[in-house]
Enzyme design. Structure first.
Site, short mmCIF file in Angstrom:
data_model
loop_
_atom_site.label_atom_id
_atom_site.label_comp_id
_atom_site.label_asym_id
_atom_site.label_seq_id
_atom_site.Cartn_x
_atom_site.Cartn_y
_atom_site.Cartn_z
N GLN A 129 -74.79 -17.47 43.09
CA GLN A 129 -75.35 -17.96 44.35
C GLN A 129 -74.65 -17.19 45.45
O GLN A 129 -73.47 -17.42 45.72
CB GLN A 129 -75.13 -19.48 44.48
CG GLN A 129 -75.39 -20.05 45.88
CD GLN A 129 -76.81 -19.80 46.38
OE1 GLN A 129 -77.78 -19.95 45.64
NE2 GLN A 129 -76.95 -19.40 47.63
N MET A 259 -83.36 -21.20 45.87
CA MET A 259 -82.78 -20.04 46.54
C MET A 259 -83.75 -18.88 46.37
O MET A 259 -84.14 -18.53 45.27
CB MET A 259 -81.40 -19.72 45.92
CG MET A 259 -80.73 -18.50 46.55
SD MET A 259 -80.37 -18.74 48.32
CE MET A 259 -80.64 -17.09 48.93
N GLU A 260 -84.10 -18.29 47.53
CA GLU A 260 -85.22 -17.34 47.61
C GLU A 260 -84.87 -15.93 47.13
O GLU A 260 -85.28 -14.95 47.75
CB GLU A 260 -85.70 -17.29 49.05
CG GLU A 260 -84.69 -16.72 50.09
CD GLU A 260 -83.76 -17.74 50.70
OE1 GLU A 260 -83.50 -18.80 50.09
OE2 GLU A 260 -83.25 -17.47 51.82
N HIS A 284 -91.69 -23.31 50.05
CA HIS A 284 -90.58 -22.91 50.92
C HIS A 284 -89.94 -21.60 50.45
O HIS A 284 -89.81 -20.65 51.22
CB HIS A 284 -89.54 -24.04 50.96
CG HIS A 284 -88.34 -23.74 51.79
ND1 HIS A 284 -88.23 -24.16 53.10
CD2 HIS A 284 -87.22 -23.03 51.53
CE1 HIS A 284 -87.08 -23.72 53.59
NE2 HIS A 284 -86.45 -23.04 52.66
N GLU A 285 -89.54 -21.56 49.20
CA GLU A 285 -88.86 -20.35 48.71
C GLU A 285 -89.80 -19.15 48.73
O GLU A 285 -89.40 -18.03 49.03
CB GLU A 285 -88.28 -20.58 47.31
CG GLU A 285 -87.32 -21.78 47.17
CD GLU A 285 -86.26 -21.88 48.25
OE1 GLU A 285 -85.88 -20.85 48.84
OE2 GLU A 285 -85.82 -23.02 48.53
N HIS A 288 -90.03 -17.59 52.12
CA HIS A 288 -88.90 -16.71 52.44
C HIS A 288 -89.20 -15.25 52.09
O HIS A 288 -88.49 -14.35 52.55
CB HIS A 288 -87.65 -17.14 51.67
CG HIS A 288 -86.84 -18.19 52.36
ND1 HIS A 288 -86.36 -18.07 53.63
CD2 HIS A 288 -86.37 -19.40 51.91
CE1 HIS A 288 -85.64 -19.14 53.95
NE2 HIS A 288 -85.63 -19.97 52.93
N GLU A 307 -84.60 -20.01 58.29
CA GLU A 307 -85.03 -21.31 57.77
C GLU A 307 -86.09 -22.01 58.62
O GLU A 307 -86.98 -22.67 58.09
CB GLU A 307 -83.81 -22.23 57.57
CG GLU A 307 -82.82 -21.71 56.53
CD GLU A 307 -83.40 -21.52 55.12
OE1 GLU A 307 -84.46 -22.13 54.82
OE2 GLU A 307 -82.80 -20.76 54.33
N ASP A 362 -71.18 -22.17 55.87
CA ASP A 362 -71.56 -23.22 54.94
C ASP A 362 -71.16 -24.62 55.43
O ASP A 362 -71.76 -25.62 55.06
CB ASP A 362 -70.94 -22.94 53.58
CG ASP A 362 -71.63 -23.74 52.50
OD1 ASP A 362 -72.86 -23.65 52.41
OD2 ASP A 362 -70.93 -24.48 51.78
N TYR A 370 -83.43 -25.78 60.05
CA TYR A 370 -84.67 -25.97 59.29
C TYR A 370 -85.74 -26.66 60.13
O TYR A 370 -86.76 -26.08 60.50
CB TYR A 370 -84.40 -26.84 58.05
CG TYR A 370 -83.63 -26.14 56.95
CD1 TYR A 370 -84.28 -25.67 55.83
CD2 TYR A 370 -82.25 -25.97 57.03
CE1 TYR A 370 -83.60 -25.05 54.79
CE2 TYR A 370 -81.55 -25.34 56.01
CZ TYR A 370 -82.23 -24.88 54.90
OH TYR A 370 -81.55 -24.25 53.90
N LYS A 545 -77.58 -31.48 48.16
CA LYS A 545 -78.39 -32.36 49.01
C LYS A 545 -78.42 -33.80 48.47
O LYS A 545 -78.55 -34.75 49.24
CB LYS A 545 -79.81 -31.79 49.06
CG LYS A 545 -80.78 -32.62 49.84
CD LYS A 545 -82.20 -32.13 49.67
CE LYS A 545 -83.15 -33.26 50.05
NZ LYS A 545 -84.52 -33.01 49.64
N1 BES Z 1 -81.87 -20.33 51.48
C1 BES Z 1 -81.83 -21.73 51.28
C2 BES Z 1 -80.62 -22.19 50.52
C3 BES Z 1 -79.31 -21.85 51.14
C4 BES Z 1 -79.11 -21.92 52.52
C5 BES Z 1 -78.24 -21.47 50.36
C6 BES Z 1 -77.87 -21.59 53.07
C7 BES Z 1 -77.02 -21.14 50.91
C8 BES Z 1 -76.84 -21.20 52.28
C9 BES Z 1 -83.09 -22.22 50.56
O1 BES Z 1 -84.24 -21.54 50.92
C10 BES Z 1 -83.30 -23.65 50.98
O2 BES Z 1 -83.44 -23.88 52.14
N2 BES Z 1 -83.32 -24.57 50.02
C11 BES Z 1 -83.52 -25.97 50.26
C12 BES Z 1 -84.92 -26.39 49.92
C13 BES Z 1 -85.91 -26.36 51.00
C14 BES Z 1 -87.23 -26.95 50.51
C15 BES Z 1 -85.51 -27.00 52.29
C16 BES Z 1 -82.61 -26.73 49.34
O3 BES Z 1 -81.89 -26.10 48.57
O4 BES Z 1 -82.62 -27.96 49.35
ZN ZN Z 2 -84.81 -21.92 52.92
#
Ligand code: BES
Ligand code: ZN
Length: 591
Positions: A129, A259-260, A284-285, A288, A307, A362, A370, A545
């Site tokens: 990751q 993760m995209e 979503h992905e 991206h 985002e 992070d 978002y 999450k």
């Molecule tokens: N790119 C993000 C994940 C991410 C963001 C990883 C920042 C590390 C740092 C990915 O596209 C994302 O936003 N994933 C979301 C799902 C989305 C439907 C909102 C998630 O993982 O929950």
């Molecule tokens: Zn995203």
């Protein structure tokens, strides 16, 4: 410009990454070499890279002879997450350097899973990751989203395991090593690798699913709308420029929903609800592939460009494939969640163009980039009309394809295109408020969904005393259940929880979103019959999450904190470093 890198790309810049790694699944180590092609703008300057948690063995120049290098201090508090500058003295003719190295237990991008941590339990698994600043923990390179690179890779894996990457699959070479190549310039956080006992199931000519054998067929069925999503995304934003679009369903410890990674989205198995109700994550992905991968945030301050655009597109794809009502529900749900979350955020964390100097990107992860980002774009669409806005977006992608841009550059582009075409309309959008102020502007678009209005009526009846079994929940879909649970959250006790559970079976729900919300309410209301499910969920799933709200709720009481720590002691070794970092703080966990 990017405060999260040691690189000095205006002096010496990496342009291509050539990886050659062997994976030792038993010792949790990747070992080999990376060759970095460089562009020298200042021929006296050293090559400066980012490195963290790597054991650097040697560095050679273009002619194969050794080069002097210094690795700075890796962990000067409070910014130990930055890693160290790896500074390499170049000889006159050097156009590339080769670094021999191995990863260590501090290589946080990597998660090595023992067989019992996978779904099938038979073989070890590895995934990486990179986003935001973890690629430097498995590859020494210039780890800034503004420094785009092409890459190729040769990966040696133990017999029986398959390696996949965010790149074109070139098959195996004579030694049985997996070969890959990415010919489009991408930001380093999108270099990604997974390796395990996985199989492939096609969805369409250009799309399919990688997963562990027992997961593959269910995933193929659940995600069989993906081709329709790609087709509708293309008709909205222009051609899909990456060739294939595949997904890999990872073991449940994957710390994100998705993760995209280009050509190969990495996803959590918790999106497989059985009824396609959580597939907006794929939209979503996939989105991206335009916002994020084609046009990339130049620094982590500009993360909302990735985002916010992506959530907006996700909603447009959902609308095109599943209809206006489904999209409306998801928008309304997202705004409600943002408003709940914002109450606990500091003003600076509520700003779209966030200030991040000295902070780990992070740590300030929230729904703001978002959902507030998407709301901003919805507002622009509302003012200019969909037709004009869509034309603007297509132009934005075409003119910035394979580039990394800042918020300032985006604003400048918008002013000289969309705004210039219609100065009168442009006065209706207060850019400074949207981009630099905390909170939600007064012109925030508020979507009203009919299906969720129906939920509000049942919430009101429940609060007025109607019993769970008497409610009209016939045909409720996931988004309605989630709205229902949030709606009644302030009117529960353990007796009511018990009646709800008897009527609707929440504790044994197989829908990860519903079960996560339900478990949070169970903790808050001392509903003991859900205790075992909570422990099971927290041990199996590593998606941050879900973990964050559950441990946060546990940490609110002394008894909950004790229980949370007991569960965490067992679960922690199964979580990815990203999730560990967050939960350690919530529970005050010391190493
Ligand atoms: N790119 C993000 C994940 C991410 C963001 C990883 C920042 C590390 C740092 C990915 O596209 C994302 O936003 N994933 C979301 C799902 C989305 C439907 C909102 C998630 O993982 O929950
Ligand atoms: Zn995203």
């Amino acid at each position: 410009m990017d405060t999260h890198t040691h690189a000095e790309p205006n002096r010496v810049r990496v342009t291509h990454v050539s990886l050659d790694l062997a994976l030792d699944m038993a010792r949790h180590q990747a070992q080999g070499a990376v060759t970095l092609s460089i562009e020298r703008l200042d021929d006296k300057a050293p090559l400066v890279l980012d490195a963290l948690g790597l054991a650097i063995e040697s560095v050679a120049g273009s002619d194969g002879s050794a080069r002097k290098f210094t690795l700075g201090d890796e962990s000067p508090a409070p910014t130990s997450w930055m890693g160290a500058p790896l500074s390499i003295e170049l000889a006159r003719g050097d156009r590339a350097v080769t670094i021999r190295y191995r990863t260590t237990e501090r290589s946080d991008a990597l998660q090595w899973l023992a067989p019992e941590q996978t779904t099938d339990g038979k073989a070890p698994f590895l995934f990486t990751q990179g986003q935001a600043i973890l690629t430097r923990t498995w590859i020494p390179l210039q780890d800034s989203p503004g420094i785009r690179v092409t890459y190729d890779a040769r990966i040696r894996a133990p017999a029986g395991l398959t390696a996949v990457m965010s790149a074109e699959d070139l098959g195996c070479d004579a030694d049985g090593a997996f070969r890959f190549r990415m010919q489009e310039p991408i930001p380093p956080y999108l270099i990604a690798l997974a390796c395990g006992d996985i199989v492939f199931r096609p969805i369409s000519k250009r799309c399919g699913i990688w997963a562990e054998p027992s997961v593959a067929e269910g995933a193929q069925r659940e995600l069989d709308d993906t081709e329709a999503m790609i087709a509708s995304a293309e008709s909205l934003f222009g051609p899909y420029r990456w060739g294939r679009y595949d997904l890999i369903i990872l073991p449940a410890s994957f710390p994100f929903g998705g993760m995209e990674n280009p050509r190969l989205t990495f996803a959590t198995p918790t999106i497989l609800a059985g009824d396609k109700s959580l597939v907006s994550l794929v939209a979503h992905e996939l989105a991206h592939s335009w916002s994020g991968n084609l046009v990339t945030n130049a620094t982590w301050r500009d993360f909302w460009l990735n985002e916010g655009f992506t959530v907006y597109f996700e909603q447009r794809i959902m609308e095109a494939v599943f209809g206006v009502e489904r999209a409306s529900m998801e928008k309304e749900l997202a705004l409600a969640e943002l408003e709940r979350e914002m109450k606990d955020l500091t003003p600076r964390e509520q700003v779209l163009h966030v200030e991040l100097e000295g902070r780990n990107p992070d740590d300030s992860f929230s729904n703001v980039p978002y959902t507030k980002g998407a709301l901003f774009l919805m507002r622009v669409e509302e003012v200019f009309g969909r037709e004009r806005f869509d034309r603007f977006l297509r132009g934005y992608f075409d003119s910035h394809a394979f580039q990394s841009i800042t918020t300032e550059q985006f604003v400048e582009y918008m002013k000289r295109t969309l705004f210039l075409e219609d100065p009168a309309l442009s006065t209706k959008i207060d850019l400074a408020t949207w981009l630099t102020q905390p909170g939600l502007p007064s012109d925030t678009p508020r979507t009203k969904s009919e299906s969720l209005a129906k939920v509000s009526r049942e919430v009101a009846r429940f609060k007025a005393g109607t019993s769970a079994a008497q409610l009209d929940t016939q045909g409720f879909v996931t988004q309605q259940w989630l709205t229902f649970l949030e709606g009644i959250a302030d009117a529960l006790d353990d007796k009511k929880m018990s009646a709800l559970d008897a009527a609707f079976g929440f504790t044994k729900s197989g829908n990860s979103e519903i079960v996560c919300t339900w478990l949070r309410l169970s903790i808050a209301n001392g509903y003991a019959p859900a205790d075992a499910r909570l422990a099971e969920f927290l041990t199996e799933v590593g998606r941050r999450k879900f973990l964050k709200p559950l441990y946060t709720e546990l940490a609110k009481t002394g008894a909950g904190m004790k229980r949370g720590r007991e569960i965490y002691a067992k679960a922690r070794p199964r979580y990815h470093a990203v999730s560990v970092g967050t939960i350690d703080k919530i529970l005050g966990w010391q190493g």
